[in-house]
Design an enzyme around this catalytic site. Sequence first.
Site, PDB file in Angstrom:
ATOM      1  N   ASP A  70     -22.830  40.443   8.106  1.00 32.34           N
ATOM      2  CA  ASP A  70     -21.868  39.342   7.973  1.00 32.34           C
ATOM      3  C   ASP A  70     -20.992  39.281   9.229  1.00 32.34           C
ATOM      4  O   ASP A  70     -19.787  39.522   9.185  1.00 32.34           O
ATOM      5  CB  ASP A  70     -21.014  39.626   6.718  1.00 32.34           C
ATOM      6  CG  ASP A  70     -20.012  38.531   6.431  1.00 32.34           C
ATOM      7  OD1 ASP A  70     -20.153  37.425   6.977  1.00 32.34           O
ATOM      8  OD2 ASP A  70     -19.064  38.795   5.647  1.00 32.34           O
ATOM      9  N   SER A 110     -16.734  42.061   0.657  1.00 31.92           N
ATOM     10  CA  SER A 110     -18.080  42.613   0.453  1.00 31.92           C
ATOM     11  C   SER A 110     -18.046  44.119   0.149  1.00 31.92           C
ATOM     12  O   SER A 110     -18.799  44.597  -0.701  1.00 31.92           O
ATOM     13  CB  SER A 110     -18.947  42.351   1.683  1.00 31.92           C
ATOM     14  OG  SER A 110     -18.339  42.841   2.853  1.00 31.92           O
ATOM     15  N   HIS A 164     -20.341  36.402  -1.639  1.00 28.00           N
ATOM     16  CA  HIS A 164     -20.147  37.569  -2.499  1.00 28.00           C
ATOM     17  C   HIS A 164     -20.934  37.448  -3.806  1.00 28.00           C
ATOM     18  O   HIS A 164     -21.431  38.447  -4.323  1.00 28.00           O
ATOM     19  CB  HIS A 164     -18.650  37.788  -2.761  1.00 28.00           C
ATOM     20  CG  HIS A 164     -17.890  38.078  -1.487  1.00 28.00           C
ATOM     21  ND1 HIS A 164     -16.606  37.640  -1.260  1.00 28.00           N
ATOM     22  CD2 HIS A 164     -18.260  38.743  -0.357  1.00 28.00           C
ATOM     23  CE1 HIS A 164     -16.218  38.045  -0.043  1.00 28.00           C
ATOM     24  NE2 HIS A 164     -17.200  38.714   0.510  1.00 28.00           N
TER      25      HIS A 164
HETATM   26  C1  LIG Z   1     -16.833  37.953   8.662  1.00 27.24           C
HETATM   27  S1  LIG Z   1     -15.977  39.460   8.804  1.00 27.24           S
HETATM   28  C2  LIG Z   1     -16.639  40.418   7.507  1.00 27.24           C
HETATM   29  C3  LIG Z   1     -16.191  40.012   6.118  1.00 27.24           C
HETATM   30  C4  LIG Z   1     -16.665  40.953   5.032  1.00 27.24           C
HETATM   31  N1  LIG Z   1     -18.084  41.229   5.155  1.00 27.24           N
HETATM   32  C5  LIG Z   1     -16.391  40.414   3.642  1.00 27.24           C
HETATM   33  O1  LIG Z   1     -17.236  39.712   3.094  1.00 27.24           O
HETATM   34  O2  LIG Z   1     -15.347  40.741   3.085  1.00 27.24           O
HETATM   35  C6  LIG Z   1     -16.721  40.183  10.208  1.00 27.24           C
HETATM   36  C7  LIG Z   1     -16.176  41.556  10.588  1.00 27.24           C
HETATM   37  O3  LIG Z   1     -17.052  42.134  11.554  1.00 27.24           O
HETATM   38  C8  LIG Z   1     -16.302  42.910  12.462  1.00 27.24           C
HETATM   39  N2  LIG Z   1     -17.132  43.062  13.669  1.00 27.24           N
HETATM   40  C9  LIG Z   1     -17.406  42.156  14.624  1.00 27.24           C
HETATM   41  N3  LIG Z   1     -18.283  42.647  15.520  1.00 27.24           N
HETATM   42  C10 LIG Z   1     -18.576  43.921  15.103  1.00 27.24           C
HETATM   43  C11 LIG Z   1     -19.467  44.932  15.578  1.00 27.24           C
HETATM   44  N4  LIG Z   1     -20.218  44.745  16.661  1.00 27.24           N
HETATM   45  N5  LIG Z   1     -19.555  46.069  14.880  1.00 27.24           N
HETATM   46  C12 LIG Z   1     -18.812  46.275  13.755  1.00 27.24           C
HETATM   47  N6  LIG Z   1     -17.957  45.356  13.265  1.00 27.24           N
HETATM   48  C13 LIG Z   1     -17.845  44.187  13.924  1.00 27.24           C
HETATM   49  C14 LIG Z   1     -15.032  42.127  12.656  1.00 27.24           C
HETATM   50  O4  LIG Z   1     -13.992  42.991  13.061  1.00 27.24           O
HETATM   51  C15 LIG Z   1     -14.801  41.537  11.254  1.00 27.24           C
HETATM   52  O5  LIG Z   1     -13.907  42.338  10.526  1.00 27.24           O
END
Ligand SMILES: C[S@@+](CC[C@H](N)C(=O)[O-])C[C@H]1O[C@@H](n2cnc3c(N)ncnc32)[C@H](O)[C@@H]1O
Length: 281
Positions: free
Chosen positions: A166, A102, A19
């Site tokens: 991410d 994020s 972040h």
């Molecule tokens: C590591 S977390 C994200 C954390 C967030 N970016 C943060 O920093 O607060 C990954 C997220 O991606 C979502 N995800 C996984 N595969 C996905 C896809 N193909 N399309 C959209 N979202 C997806 C998951 O549900 C999860 O909530």
Amino acid sequence: MLSYQHSYHAGNHADVLKHVILGDVVAGMFNKDKPLFMLDAFASRGIYDLNSDEALKNREFDTGVGKLWALRHQQHPAGIKRWFELIASENSDGSFIRFPGSTALLHSMARAGDRLVACDLHPQEFDALRLSFQASRRFSLLKRDAFEALKGLLPAKEKRGIVFLDPSYELKGEYRQIAKAVAAAYHRFATGVYVIWYPLLPAQRHLDLFNELKRSGIRKILRVELDCAESFPDMQMYGSGMLIINPPWHAHQPMKLSLEWIHKTVTDGKGIKQFDWLVPE
Ligand SMILES: C[S@@+](CC[C@H](N)C(=O)[O-])C[C@H]1O[C@@H](n2cnc3c(N)ncnc32)[C@H](O)[C@@H]1O
């Protein structure tokens, strides 16, 4: 598959790096007045509850924000100051419960003309995301596959854009998949700034991501990485990094200072930090 929930990991050492560096990159793009497109392709829920059963299960936040929160009143590099201020604004009653992810970070930084899109496919995560941000008119929240969104939303009409990737890396093939998706997106939107987060895990699959990106022919890929193995020997994820394609020039020095600060505080100076070109200009 979608079994991953970021609430179990919120606020850990990797989230600090993720972040703070993302904030530095976005700030580095604000040197021009022109509107910016921001895509948070794997958004999760935007704001995490550090008092939830999930967060308290392994208390991963103790390796990150929990360790650092007591330092918030000191003097800090710009990126760290911004990050502390964002967390404080989410906890304006003086508590320390809501941890901004994020999406909250991008939302807090966006200027009047900027356009934001956040995607998540997980039903629970998406509902939470919608609850937190649906009132924001400049924000499109999409229960949409991130890979689809990259295809559908790029190139951005604003011509200036940042794409944050991410993923949860639940499948080992995801490292290559991300690199290929970025290469295809870059082909259509070569001026975009792409920020890709990756974990350091014993299987070392981040090297698949590196190799595939090197093969793609994309130039100007900066690596900002922190290995925390010595500080947290019991954690499987022993560090993390960010690859930044087309990093804004104005972000270089702030990112360096942020990384140095995180290295000093999160790892007590024992970590191994990298700030170098995976692929130079
Ligand atoms: C590591 S977390 C994200 C954390 C967030 N970016 C943060 O920093 O607060 C990954 C997220 O991606 C979502 N995800 C996984 N595969 C996905 C896809 N193909 N399309 C959209 N979202 C997806 C998951 O549900 C999860 O909530």
